[in-house]
Design an enzyme around this catalytic site. Structure first.
Site, PDB file in Angstrom:
ATOM      1  N   GLY A   1      27.705  25.653 -74.366  1.00 38.39           N
ATOM      2  CA  GLY A   1      26.362  26.135 -74.684  1.00 38.39           C
ATOM      3  C   GLY A   1      26.267  27.635 -74.444  1.00 38.39           C
TER       4      GLY A   1
ATOM      5  N   GLU B   1      36.345  26.871 -96.088  1.00 42.26           N
ATOM      6  CA  GLU B   1      36.535  26.629 -94.659  1.00 42.26           C
ATOM      7  C   GLU B   1      37.973  26.311 -94.301  1.00 42.26           C
ATOM      8  OE1 GLU B   1      33.966  23.659 -92.846  1.00 42.26           O
ATOM      9  OE2 GLU B   1      33.894  22.486 -94.648  1.00 42.26           O
TER      10      GLU B   1
HETATM   11  O1  M6R Z   1      27.063  17.665 -87.583  1.00 42.35           O
HETATM   12  P1  M6R Z   1      26.266  18.280 -88.684  1.00 42.35           P
HETATM   13  O2  M6R Z   1      26.292  17.447 -89.940  1.00 42.35           O
HETATM   14  O3  M6R Z   1      24.865  18.639 -88.296  1.00 42.35           O
HETATM   15  O4  M6R Z   1      27.018  19.638 -89.028  1.00 42.35           O
HETATM   16  C1  M6R Z   1      26.507  20.525 -89.976  1.00 42.35           C
HETATM   17  C2  M6R Z   1      27.540  21.544 -90.371  1.00 42.35           C
HETATM   18  O5  M6R Z   1      27.966  22.267 -89.262  1.00 42.35           O
HETATM   19  C3  M6R Z   1      28.759  20.896 -91.042  1.00 42.35           C
HETATM   20  O6  M6R Z   1      28.408  20.150 -92.172  1.00 42.35           O
HETATM   21  C4  M6R Z   1      29.776  21.974 -91.450  1.00 42.35           C
HETATM   22  O7  M6R Z   1      29.256  22.760 -92.478  1.00 42.35           O
HETATM   23  C5  M6R Z   1      31.095  21.316 -91.842  1.00 42.35           C
HETATM   24  N1  M6R Z   1      32.167  21.996 -91.195  1.00 42.35           N
HETATM   25  C6  M6R Z   1      31.381  21.366 -93.276  1.00 42.35           C
HETATM   26  O8  M6R Z   1      32.611  20.797 -93.587  1.00 42.35           O
END
Ligand code: M6R
Length: 608
Positions: free
Chosen positions: A102, A488
């Site tokens: 955090g 990514e």
């Molecule tokens: O856990 P979450 O679905 O809230 O995460 C959201 C984004 O961080 C996540 O979708 C991120 O963009 C991924 N690495 C995409 O592959």
């Protein structure tokens, strides 16, 4: 994003901690460390770089004795990745050791205050203030000291703490960052994510914000933020251990891409009954749904892209206006919400800091919230008024695949359900949609079976520097996901553009040989896409098109073509994303990249 491990029990703690940290590697990190209590002092070993390095210098932990310990993988926020900035951090008197996930937002003020009282700092981190606050506010009991130190902390934190005065215990505290305690037989564990301990125990406690846990080898006690004892229920994890292992695949990402038919099946099948979409599990009352005026979908990254598809689908079928917003923008935008609005949070992890904050903002304004979440018992799942789980199973690779398609499937279900409950003009199409949904997992399998064709295409383009994605409507939402996936993990620059917008600027970047991936899965927009493909080809682009199988015209104007088996307009996007995921995967693998743990990224973004 940062991982925490803790162990107390009869076994040598360091190897157990390193094994747990290994299973948390997917969260993203740049350094690692452990602290063990042994012979009246706290021994810390930490190092920048891969966990393997720490394993090498400690002989897999065997050189570090002790049965009580904490460990950490750090994803740098304050201070560069280095040995000295790695966790655990000791207090000046070396009686407390702390690991922290955090951000402590007021660490500068706290650091100045502590320096003025004679403390020295050995790192540039925000976290080091915590161990020194423990020393400064020592109450003689670990739980009370932790509670007293936490009063001064602003921001988000999951903490694991050792104290030399209570050498047979580990204390933990959470606020806005996940923390889980695993209950074993004569031993207990602390982790930031369940896969790290699933091979040891399935009985876990999920810490809530402001709760403190104190673990010994034989028991775990819980306290509120003031140190008063509280009760807590055990949560039993029932997914299979193999779900968190690679199962013969080279990377988790490929395994998870291939698991999509099953993820779709699990998400869809229980919700289709007698040819109707049944989401009565949500407990959303029919009258309320009929009066629903506006939906706000809020999410980050790929979940945001799934949300965009959700908008396309809900507006088409239920004719309710939908806004889609990135959570980090929504939370500070002073959103205008009304009692007849619904805020939908989409999140795989259920722990994304900005999405949690957006959810709390919606709740603060008294608006009904619905979470579409994959991780059972996560913060968003617990705090939202209603939950629609995606049953994708644990997702380990940083780049989401099966959780994303399951999110889109959940949004298709939701869009159909509200159309049905509101009796919208689309309602008569719903049994066709329900039938198509049931076929979706099998058709997804067919699309994935064609992976070697995508591998071949990736081998043609893996060394390109820029790749563009174009599409309209639903295909544009899909393009955004295809482009993000590629960026990514392959580190290739990529952009997604609405195909009709290209000529308003971005087309100037198209040169002879530029790869453009064109999505044209929707019948009503395919003629427009046909023109857009020709526009970029006229400028020398090489075009790879993805459209309905058998679409000869699109194939004829493209250099390469991937056909999607016919299903339905609503569901073809779910299928069309699969070649895009495979393409990103193969391009990244051909470039020799660490596909599951791409640089700078974390699986779960638990800080702002
Ligand atoms: O856990 P979450 O679905 O809230 O995460 C959201 C984004 O961080 C996540 O979708 C991120 O963009 C991924 N690495 C995409 O592959």
């Amino acid at each position: 994003m940062c991982g925490i491990a803790g162990y107390i029990g009869p076994r040598q703690a360091a190897p157990v901690l390193l094994e747990a940290l290994k299973k948390l590697e997917y969260r993203g990190y740049d350094s690692a460390g452990i602290a063990l209590i042994e012979d009246g002092h706290i021994q810390v070993r930490k190092a920048r770089g891969r966990l393997q390095h720490l394993m090498d210098i400690t002989s897999g932990g065997m050189e570090t004795p002790g049965h009580v310990g904490i460990g950490h993988t750090r994803w740098a926020t304050h201070g560069e990745p280095s040995d000295r900035n790695s966790h655990p951090h000791l207090s000046n008197d070396e009686r407390f050791a702390v690991v922290h996930n955090g951000i402590i937002e007021n660490f500068r003020q706290l650091k100045e205050m502590l320096i003025s009282r004679g403390y020295h700092f050995h790192s540039d981190t925000d976290s080091e203030v915590i161990s020194n606050l423990m020393q400064e506010y020592d109450q003689g009991s670990l739980v009370e000291t932790l509670a007293a130190a936490a009063v001064h902390l602003e921001g988000s934190y999951a903490l694991g703490v050792l104290s030399l005065d209570e050498p047979g215990a580990i204390a933990a505290l959470r606020k806005d960052s996940p923390l889980i305690i695993g209950r074993g037989e004569g031993e207990n564990y602390l982790v930031s994510d369940i896969p790290a301990i699933i091979s040891h125990t399935r009985d876990v406690y999920l810490l809530e914000d402001g709760e403190i846990a104190l673990m010994t080898d034989s028991e775990v006690s819980f306290f509120d933020a003031y140190g008063a004892p509280i009760g807590k229920k055990v949560f039993h994890v029932d997914w299979d251990v193999s779900a968190a292992e690679k199962g013969g695949f080279e990377h988790f990402m490929m395994k998870e891409i291939m698991e999509q038919p099953q993820a779709l099946q699990e998400t869809i099948r229980p919700r289709i009954k007698d040819g109707r979409i049944d989401l009565s599990e949500l407990g959303l009352e029919g009258g309320w749904l009929k009066a629903l005026h506006t939906i706000h979908i809020v999410a980050c990254g790929s979940a945001y892209h799934a949300g965009r598809l959700g908008k396309n689908l809900i507006e088409m079928s239920a004719r309710i206006p939908v806004t889609v917003e990135i959570a980090s923008e929504f939370r500070y935008s002073d959103p205008i919400l009304q009692p007849d609005h619904l805020v939908i949070l989409v999140s795989q992890s259920g722990e994304t800091a900005d999405s949690i904050a957006a959810l709390r903002e919606a709740k603060r304004q008294g608006v009904k919230t619905l979470a579409i979440v994959n991780v059972l018992g996560s913060t968003i799942a617990r705090e939202a008024d209603h939950v629609l789980y995606t049953w994708a199973g644990p997702e380990i690779a940083v780049a989401t695949t099966k959780a994303y398609t399951a999110q889109v499937a959940a949004l298709v279900l939701f869009s159909g359900y509200i159309a049905q409950e509101r009796g919208s003009a689309y309602a008569p199409r719903l049994n066709i949609l329900a039938e198509a949904l049931l076929k979706l997992p099998e058709v997804a399998r067919q699309v994935l079976d064609d992976h070697s064709r995508v591998q071949y295409l990736a081998s043609l383009f893996f060394n390109h520097r820029d790749i563009y994605f174009i599409g309209r409507g639903i295909d544009y939402s899909l393009s955004l996901e295809g482009s993000l996936k590629l960026k990514e993990i392959s580190y290739i620059h990529s952009e997604a553009q609405p195909a009709g917008e290209l000529k308003h600027g971005t087309i100037s970047l198209i040169q002879p040989g530029t790869l453009v991936i064109a999505l044209a899965t929707q019948k009503k927009l395919r003629d427009k896409m046909l023109s857009n493909i020709q526009e970029v080809r006229a400028r020398g682009a090489v075009v790879l098109s993805i459209a309905a199988r058998g679409d000869k015209e699109i194939a004829a104007v493209s250099d390469h073509f991937i056909g999607i088996p016919p299903l339905s307009d609503e569901l073809e996007p779910i299928l069309a994303v699969m070649p895009l995921q495979l393409f990103a995967y193969y391009v990244a693998a051909l470039n020799g990249n660490d596909v599951d743990k791409p640089r700078n990224l974390a699986k779960s973004v638990t800080v702002e």
